[in-house]
Design an enzyme around this catalytic site. Structure first.
Site: not given
Length: 192
Positions: A114, A127
């Site tokens: 990401s 995350y």
């Protein structure tokens, strides 16, 4: 707090079949023959448990669980969920599929990381850390497996809005917060 999973799409890819892979503790690395609604990992070819499709050629780790929480709200369970889903599962599947991939010319592992691995966001500690760890794992596997002829790469996409996803729920449930995120949190001023 929002929880978001990035879905994959089981489909035919050229002459090879894409198989969803179980990522639970009980059956990690087991290739499924039945279609699934949300795909977290897929392989082209198979593991040794499913020789009909030939040896594993490509493993793609596509999981993305993002639990939004301020650091003071982040529990041990949230850390474990994020790390296990976004990082440990990729290592577990690599460990399971690499033995068969060693025998396959042109084998590859692709980890979907990401942009958060490189540029953090508020309420995203678990995350961000897990996806940064996935980049580190990708580099390590590249060094270890490259000499065996297995390519290992990562892709780090930005935020994507899709039907049923967390961004869509946020947009519908909290439009002002969503508008602020979209305006201030993304260089183009919008989601992909």
């Amino acid at each position: 707090m929002y929880k978001r999973q990035v879905p994959g799409d089981p489909q035919k890819h050229g002459a090879a079949e894409l198989y969803p892979v179980v990522c639970s503790k009980a059956g990690a690395g087991q290739v499924l023959q039945a279609p699934v609604e949300r795909l977290l990992f897929f392989v082209v070819g198979s593991s040794d448990q499913n020789r009909d499709a030939g040896p594993a050629q490509v493993l793609v780790n596509v999981v993305g669980i993002h639990i939004y929480a301020d650091i003071t709200e982040t529990t041990q369970a949230i850390w474990e969920t994020s790390l296990n889903a976004n990082l440990v599962s990729a290592a577990t599947l690599a460990r399971g599929f690499v033995p068969a991939m060693k025998r396959t010319k042109g084998a590859a592992i692709v980890n979907i990381s990401s942009r958060n691995a490189l540029s953090s966001s508020p309420k995203s500690a678990t995350y961000d850390a897990s996806k940064a760890g996935l980049l580190a794992l990708t580099r390590t596997l590249g060094v270890e497996l490259g000499r065996l002829g297995i390519r290992v790469n990562a892709v780090s996409p930005g935020s994507i809005i899709f039907p049923g996803g967390g961004w869509e729920r946020m947009r519908d449930d909290e439009p002002e917060l969503f508008a602020a995120y979209e305006r201030d949190g993304f260089r183009m001023g919008r989601l992909g």
